[in-house]
Design a protein around this motif. Sequence first.
Motif, PDB file in Angstrom:
ATOM      1  N   ASP A   1      37.342  35.692  15.099  1.00  0.00           N
ATOM      2  CA  ASP A   1      38.444  34.193  16.283  1.00  0.00           C
ATOM      3  C   ASP A   1      37.356  33.721  17.311  1.00  0.00           C
ATOM      4  N   ARG A   2      36.306  32.951  17.092  1.00  0.00           N
ATOM      5  CA  ARG A   2      35.321  33.429  18.097  1.00  0.00           C
ATOM      6  C   ARG A   2      36.102  32.140  18.837  1.00  0.00           C
ATOM      7  N   PRO A   3      36.457  32.682  20.663  1.00  0.00           N
ATOM      8  CA  PRO A   3      37.061  31.949  21.073  1.00  0.00           C
ATOM      9  C   PRO A   3      36.178  30.342  21.860  1.00  0.00           C
ATOM     10  N   GLY A   4      36.483  29.258  21.294  1.00  0.00           N
ATOM     11  CA  GLY A   4      35.946  27.638  21.618  1.00  0.00           C
ATOM     12  C   GLY A   4      35.526  27.763  23.322  1.00  0.00           C
ATOM     13  N   GLN A   5      34.835  27.023  23.995  1.00  0.00           N
ATOM     14  CA  GLN A   5      34.901  27.004  25.401  1.00  0.00           C
ATOM     15  C   GLN A   5      35.947  26.774  26.340  1.00  0.00           C
ATOM     16  N   SER A   6      36.998  26.135  25.750  1.00  0.00           N
ATOM     17  CA  SER A   6      38.550  25.410  26.124  1.00  0.00           C
ATOM     18  C   SER A   6      38.308  27.215  26.935  1.00  0.00           C
ATOM     19  N   ARG A   7      39.013  27.777  25.349  1.00  0.00           N
ATOM     20  CA  ARG A   7      39.365  29.209  25.460  1.00  0.00           C
ATOM     21  C   ARG A   7      38.388  30.019  26.376  1.00  0.00           C
ATOM     22  N   SER A   8      37.490  30.393  26.438  1.00  0.00           N
ATOM     23  CA  SER A   8      36.535  30.599  26.805  1.00  0.00           C
ATOM     24  C   SER A   8      37.320  30.758  28.521  1.00  0.00           C
ATOM     25  N   LEU A   9      36.740  29.687  28.743  1.00  0.00           N
ATOM     26  CA  LEU A   9      37.949  29.337  30.309  1.00  0.00           C
ATOM     27  C   LEU A   9      38.667  30.235  30.908  1.00  0.00           C
ATOM     28  N   GLY A  10      39.927  30.181  29.757  1.00  0.00           N
ATOM     29  CA  GLY A  10      41.185  30.504  30.285  1.00  0.00           C
ATOM     30  C   GLY A  10      41.333  31.868  30.135  1.00  0.00           C
ATOM     31  N   LEU A  11      40.212  32.706  29.342  1.00  0.00           N
ATOM     32  CA  LEU A  11      40.446  33.967  29.016  1.00  0.00           C
ATOM     33  C   LEU A  11      40.233  34.533  30.752  1.00  0.00           C
ATOM     34  N   ALA A  12      38.966  33.794  31.180  1.00  0.00           N
ATOM     35  CA  ALA A  12      38.325  33.993  32.301  1.00  0.00           C
ATOM     36  C   ALA A  12      39.154  33.663  33.371  1.00  0.00           C
ATOM     37  N   LEU A  13      39.818  32.714  33.556  1.00  0.00           N
ATOM     38  CA  LEU A  13      40.649  32.438  34.573  1.00  0.00           C
ATOM     39  C   LEU A  13      42.073  33.201  35.026  1.00  0.00           C
ATOM     40  N   GLY A  14      42.202  33.273  33.291  1.00  0.00           N
ATOM     41  CA  GLY A  14      43.591  34.662  33.145  1.00  0.00           C
ATOM     42  C   GLY A  14      43.369  36.103  33.466  1.00  0.00           C
ATOM     43  N   PHE A  15      42.354  36.271  33.123  1.00  0.00           N
ATOM     44  CA  PHE A  15      41.459  37.462  34.159  1.00  0.00           C
ATOM     45  C   PHE A  15      41.438  37.752  35.826  1.00  0.00           C
ATOM     46  N   ALA A  16      40.899  36.602  35.730  1.00  0.00           N
ATOM     47  CA  ALA A  16      41.156  36.636  37.285  1.00  0.00           C
ATOM     48  C   ALA A  16      42.009  36.412  38.138  1.00  0.00           C
ATOM     49  N   GLY A  17      43.383  35.352  37.595  1.00  0.00           N
ATOM     50  CA  GLY A  17      44.519  35.720  38.192  1.00  0.00           C
ATOM     51  C   GLY A  17      45.517  37.241  38.067  1.00  0.00           C
ATOM     52  N   VAL A  18      45.233  38.159  36.889  1.00  0.00           N
ATOM     53  CA  VAL A  18      45.285  39.261  37.257  1.00  0.00           C
ATOM     54  C   VAL A  18      44.438  39.915  38.007  1.00  0.00           C
ATOM     55  N   ALA A  19      43.167  39.919  38.202  1.00  0.00           N
ATOM     56  CA  ALA A  19      43.371  41.137  39.154  1.00  0.00           C
ATOM     57  C   ALA A  19      43.050  40.518  41.043  1.00  0.00           C
ATOM     58  N   LEU A  20      43.795  38.574  40.642  1.00  0.00           N
ATOM     59  CA  LEU A  20      44.343  38.384  41.957  1.00  0.00           C
ATOM     60  C   LEU A  20      45.737  39.366  42.557  1.00  0.00           C
ATOM     61  N   LEU A  21      46.137  39.359  41.650  1.00  0.00           N
ATOM     62  CA  LEU A  21      47.886  39.562  41.160  1.00  0.00           C
ATOM     63  C   LEU A  21      48.287  41.498  41.588  1.00  0.00           C
ATOM     64  N   ALA A  22      47.130  41.937  40.752  1.00  0.00           N
ATOM     65  CA  ALA A  22      46.807  43.537  40.968  1.00  0.00           C
ATOM     66  C   ALA A  22      46.484  43.254  42.382  1.00  0.00           C
ATOM     67  N   GLY A  23      45.885  43.214  42.674  1.00  0.00           N
ATOM     68  CA  GLY A  23      45.124  43.698  43.639  1.00  0.00           C
ATOM     69  C   GLY A  23      46.218  43.315  45.489  1.00  0.00           C
ATOM     70  N   GLY A  24      47.591  42.374  44.969  1.00  0.00           N
ATOM     71  CA  GLY A  24      47.808  42.090  46.208  1.00  0.00           C
ATOM     72  C   GLY A  24      49.168  42.541  45.928  1.00  0.00           C
ATOM     73  N   GLU A  25      50.124  43.149  44.968  1.00  0.00           N
ATOM     74  CA  GLU A  25      50.731  43.507  44.509  1.00  0.00           C
ATOM     75  C   GLU A  25      51.290  44.615  44.179  1.00  0.00           C
ATOM     76  N   ALA A  26      49.934  45.141  44.048  1.00  0.00           N
ATOM     77  CA  ALA A  26      49.585  47.090  43.450  1.00  0.00           C
ATOM     78  C   ALA A  26      48.748  47.658  44.207  1.00  0.00           C
ATOM     79  N   SER A  27      50.083  47.964  44.829  1.00  0.00           N
ATOM     80  CA  SER A  27      49.546  49.243  46.270  1.00  0.00           C
ATOM     81  C   SER A  27      49.386  50.533  45.621  1.00  0.00           C
ATOM     82  N   PHE A  28      48.173  51.431  46.230  1.00  0.00           N
ATOM     83  CA  PHE A  28      47.999  53.167  45.896  1.00  0.00           C
ATOM     84  C   PHE A  28      48.971  53.405  46.449  1.00  0.00           C
ATOM     85  N   LYS A  29      49.910  53.150  47.678  1.00  0.00           N
ATOM     86  CA  LYS A  29      50.425  53.492  48.406  1.00  0.00           C
ATOM     87  C   LYS A  29      52.201  54.180  46.917  1.00  0.00           C
ATOM     88  N   PRO A  30      52.540  55.257  47.256  1.00  0.00           N
ATOM     89  CA  PRO A  30      54.155  55.745  46.974  1.00  0.00           C
ATOM     90  C   PRO A  30      54.429  54.417  47.635  1.00  0.00           C
TER      91      PRO A  30
END
Length: 300
Positions: free
Chosen positions: A119-148
Amino acid sequence: MTTSPARPWVRDFLLLALIWGSSFLFMRIAAQELGPLPTAAVRVTIAALFLWPILRMRGHAPLLRQHWKPIFFVGVLNSGIPFALYSFAVMHITTGLSSILNATVPLFGAIVAWLWLGDRPGQSRSLGLALGFAGVALLAGGEASFKPNDSGIAPFWAVLACLGATVCYALSASFTKKHIPSLPPLVTATGSQMGAALALALPALWWRPEHLPSLHAWGALLTVGIVCTGLAYILYFKLIENTGPAKALTVTFMVPVFAILYGVVLLGETVTPWMLGCGLIVLLGTALSSGLIHIGQRKT
């Protein structure tokens, strides 16, 4: 940017999101007393015990006996492992953050459906994948501390557990579509919870709590087992059968809305502007990658 017209299954999505949004709350209540593995094990056991008599009354037991191997495997992948990972996560990060990370399920689902089902994603869905994972990376970087934190566990590990659970969901959705024939949703829902219960039984006994849980915890377990698992999974497998795995997984698009609301109102959790901003990026990416919305001409 255009929106797709309303579809009959949208109501089912909203109901499932309403139910699953509350599951983070009930898992947190139970896991604080039982721990993650016993919480997940009791949850799926209650769901299996609730669904089995219904299955028998409907006369579907022969179908389950015929297809029990792939259905039990789906249960481990779609319930046993993810429920244990989320029960661990909600002990160390907020239910709101956990639910936002849960919204990445369609992102992983789109990739798995592409690689596995073609089920190959088209242009719009591919953009969504990139945008979604960018959001996850930003979220994890801001909220997921390595400090207990106060729990003694670094939030990073809880975030990683949530993402591991989402990968399991994505794999199980495509496995269901490819290897499990068109069966009544009750058969798949019941068998999957039985498989998960069997897989978690020994680990849960090994890590069982020293004290019996309170009535408050048992109430949470009964609710998450019967409503958020037993009833919800009947609806979920019905959605997979009717709409396909990629679209069925978009139910997680709405789950954070309800989960954050429950967490703020009932648990007194704090929602940061960074979490909300990154969450909106994740949800927009999810909507694009799943085809819920798309840019340019709408496909016919």
